[in-house]
Design a protein around this motif. Structure first.
Motif, PDB file in Angstrom:
ATOM      1  N   UNK A 530     -37.639   2.926  28.386  1.00  0.00           N
ATOM      2  CA  UNK A 530     -38.624   4.008  28.319  1.00  0.00           C
ATOM      3  C   UNK A 530     -38.015   5.253  27.681  1.00  0.00           C
ATOM      4  N   UNK A 531     -36.730   5.465  27.914  1.00  0.00           N
ATOM      5  CA  UNK A 531     -36.053   6.614  27.305  1.00  0.00           C
ATOM      6  C   UNK A 531     -35.993   6.466  25.778  1.00  0.00           C
ATOM      7  N   UNK A 532     -35.743   5.250  25.320  1.00  0.00           N
ATOM      8  CA  UNK A 532     -35.702   5.027  23.878  1.00  0.00           C
ATOM      9  C   UNK A 532     -37.081   5.222  23.249  1.00  0.00           C
ATOM     10  N   UNK A 533     -38.108   4.774  23.955  1.00  0.00           N
ATOM     11  CA  UNK A 533     -39.469   4.972  23.453  1.00  0.00           C
ATOM     12  C   UNK A 533     -39.836   6.451  23.422  1.00  0.00           C
ATOM     13  N   UNK A 534     -39.395   7.194  24.411  1.00  0.00           N
ATOM     14  CA  UNK A 534     -39.671   8.624  24.425  1.00  0.00           C
ATOM     15  C   UNK A 534     -39.008   9.310  23.229  1.00  0.00           C
ATOM     16  N   UNK A 535     -37.755   8.929  22.950  1.00  0.00           N
ATOM     17  CA  UNK A 535     -37.061   9.500  21.799  1.00  0.00           C
ATOM     18  C   UNK A 535     -37.787   9.139  20.500  1.00  0.00           C
TER      19      UNK A 535
END
Length: 633
Positions: A530-535
């Motif tokens: 989810x952190x990668x998608x947010x970035x």
């Protein structure tokens, strides 16, 4: 080839200039249309159904003459059971040849009301009461499905239903399965007083010539529920003229009598009924329905390309979610018969479009329609025409589309210019002006300028006359008075190689009213955090206010039966998540037990105590949000 070339925007005007819609003198009733095709096509295949998905599994094909005769017998049966032109025959069925017989027979005798068999009994009962159905056609108890149980429970909630006709799918099975089913068939205990009969036996007892006078002209012939997944469906009314118009479009612009279509979409939805089957009926083409559950059926995706080879399919009917699933499987059969794939029900991400055409070599055409307009509104040009990927193409002949801004009473405030976003409003023969819904109160404010159906979809028309859908008017995320189109977020996330689908909504916020959040479903086998998608979202979404506050990866996004992301379920999850976090942070002994839809208040959070509760403090914490809440009994 189709009768008319539809390669560019100018073709629409050329076709309209030949004749007015009235001058085309199409059949006035469904019986006239059915008889015309049966007389012309006779022994040619009309519809094929196979209960299992294997490329060599048993299938039943009905010729146009056989389909005509069975449908007339069904119409005679319904009329003998007291169904007049204003009475309703409902069917609660998966796909099968009997479903089409009930559909046509119901339209000829009275008003047919297809109902989603995936709904629960209370929801089905609500639709039966709303339409006042007299006759219900449904399944006989069958393993691995509870349709029969739900249908009989629903009939007990609908006092107008006098007759229930049951379809036994066991006849489609072969040895030894057909011997096992009677031994394990679930028992269905009816608590209603309606008379129960076997559908096929009752139909077979009727003559194959119409025993009553056909309708003299146009009338309401079908009720289709829209929504319903919340328990409060709206019922749209469809006339013979609107249904015939949809059939004419498909038969003259999309395909011809030599085409074979595969349609794994449900026959309780307008896409399968009006866009596909009525066009097949008008053209005299051949349509294949694989498994009762269509794309949801066991093995359909795994066997799909083999089924294309088996039936020499030239025309695929699909939706974006199905395309995404198919692209995760190899094209493992001879699909050289394929010419076109037609996609509808939801906007198609550009990356998915490119993947499909590259994998299959088949032209993919996007179209747009809605239940309230009987269905078809526009599509991208067929064949070598100028397709604009991401648009839903050019409005069909005899369809007038305007991008408008209107007030709650339907007074037009402004007609939008080129590429200016507003509400898509439609006038065509499929719009039952002034009477779209059975409940008159729901028609108030539904028509802009007393002519155009307000679709509730946001969109724009470009300088070449192509229509682009940008979102739902009710789906707008309003962040502190700033309007955010969820499509911007969804398109950005859908560009990530690990993302199959994305759904963006507004989650409650005590300061801004709403903040954007997103839910994503991943491609099978893909991994991303989810952190990668947010970035990724921060990099791709240029409007700062539209960057999601929260992104969640889910195993599967909730979807409707035709593949649309079902956003009410996402909104419920977001309300519960945000409210529970606020209660926990404030140290309150309370939590959201469920989020329900109220007819007056919309989505309401229902609270339960988890200990001693300071009710005033809870009211203060949740009073900071705009969405209502209440305590459970």
């Amino acid at each position: 080839m189709p009768r008319y070339s539809y390669l560019e925007a100018g073709d629409r005007d050329r076709i309209q200039s030949e004749k007015t819609w009235e001058e085309r003198q199409n059949p006035a009733t469904i019986y006239q249309l059915l008889k015309k095709t049966a007389d012309a096509q006779g022994g040619a295949p009309a519809v094929s159904f196979q209960i299992l998905s294997g490329p060599k599994d048993k299938a039943e094909t009905l010729s146009w003459r056989a389909l005509h005769d069975k449908s007339v017998q069904a119409a005679n049966l319904f009329r003998s059971l007291g169904v007049g032109e204003q009475d309703v025959v409902a069917y609660i069925l998966p796909n099968a040849n009997e479903t089409l017989v009930a559909l046509l027979g119901g339209m000829v005798a009275g008003i047919v009301n297809p109902i989603n068999p995936l709904l629960d009994a209370d929801q089905i009962g609500a639709i039966l009461r709303e339409t006042g159905a007299k006759v219900v056609v449904t399944l006989k108890g069958f393993p691995k499905t509870d349709v029969a149980q739900k249908a009989h429970e629903a009939v007990a909630l609908a006092p107008d239903v006098a007759h229930v006709l049951e379809v036994d799918l066991n006849r489609y099975l072969t040895f030894p399965k057909n011997l096992i089913v009677p031994l394990i068939r679930p028992k269905v205990h009816a608590t209603h007083k309606a008379k129960v009969q076997d559908f096929n036996a009752a139909v077979a007892s009727q003559p194959t010539t119409l025993q009553f006078a056909d309708s003299e002209g146009d009338r309401v012939a079908a009720y289709f529920h829209t929504g319903g997944t919340t328990g409060m469906p709206k019922v749209a009314q469809h006339t013979y003229s609107g249904i015939v118009y949809n059939g004419w479009l498909g038969a003259n612009l999309l395909f011809d009598p030599d085409d074979t279509l595969i349609c794994p979409l449900p026959l309780f939805h307008v896409f399968a009924v009006h866009v596909v089957f009525m066009a097949v009926l008008t053209a005299g083409a051949h349509v294949v329905f694989p498994t009762p559950a269509g794309y949801r059926g066991d093995g359909v995706f795994d066997n799909f390309w083999k089924l294309v080879e088996r039936w020499k399919v030239s025309f695929i009917i699909t939706v974006p979610t199905a395309i995404a699933a198919l692209m995760q499987r190899p094209v493992d059969a001879d699909v050289s018969s394929l010419k076109i794939a037609f996609s509808g029900s939801a906007p198609l991400p550009v990356e998915l479009f490119n993947r499909f055409e590259k994998a299959t070599g088949v032209t993919l055409v996007e179209g747009y329609g809605l239940t309230e307009a009987t269905c078809l509104v526009s599509c991208n040009p067929i064949g070598e025409g100028n397709k604009k990927i991401g648009s839903v193409g050019v409005p069909f002949p005899y369809t007038d589309v305007k991008i408008l801004q209107a007030d709650g009473d339907g007074v037009i405030l402004k007609e939008c210019g080129v590429d200016e976003v507003g509400e898509i409003c439609v006038a065509n023969p499929g719009v039952y002006l002034g009477h779209t819904y059975t409940e008159e109160a729901k028609n108030q404010g539904l028509f802009a300028g007393n002519r155009f159906l307000r679709t509730g979809d946001l969109g724009r028309i470009d300088e070449d006359g192509y229509l682009w859908i940008t979102g739902r008017a009710k789906d707008l995320i309003i962040r502190g008075g700033h309007n955010i189109d969820p499509a911007e977020i969804e398109e950005a996330l859908a560009g990530h190689p690990a993302v199959a689908f994305a759904g963006a909504i507004g989650q409650p916020d005590s300061f801004s009213g709403e903040l954007p959040c997103a839910y994503v479903e991943l491609v099978d086998g893909a991994t991303v955090t989810e952190e990668e998608l947010m970035a990724y979202a921060k990099e791709k979404i240029h409007e700062r206010a539209a960057i999601p506050k929260h992104i969640a990866i889910v195993r599967e996004l909730p979807k409707t039966a035709v593949g649309k992301v079902f956003k009410p379920e996402l909104r419920k999850e977001a309300i519960a998540r945000v409210y529970n976090a606020a209660l926990e942070q404030a140290g309150m002994n309370a939590r959201v037990a469920e989020v329900v839809e109220s007819k007056k208040l919309g989505l309401v959070a229902r609270l339960e105590a988890t200990g001693e509760v300071d009710y005033d403090a809870v009211n203060h914490v949740l009073g900071e949000f705009t969405r209502p809440f209440e305590w459970m009994d």
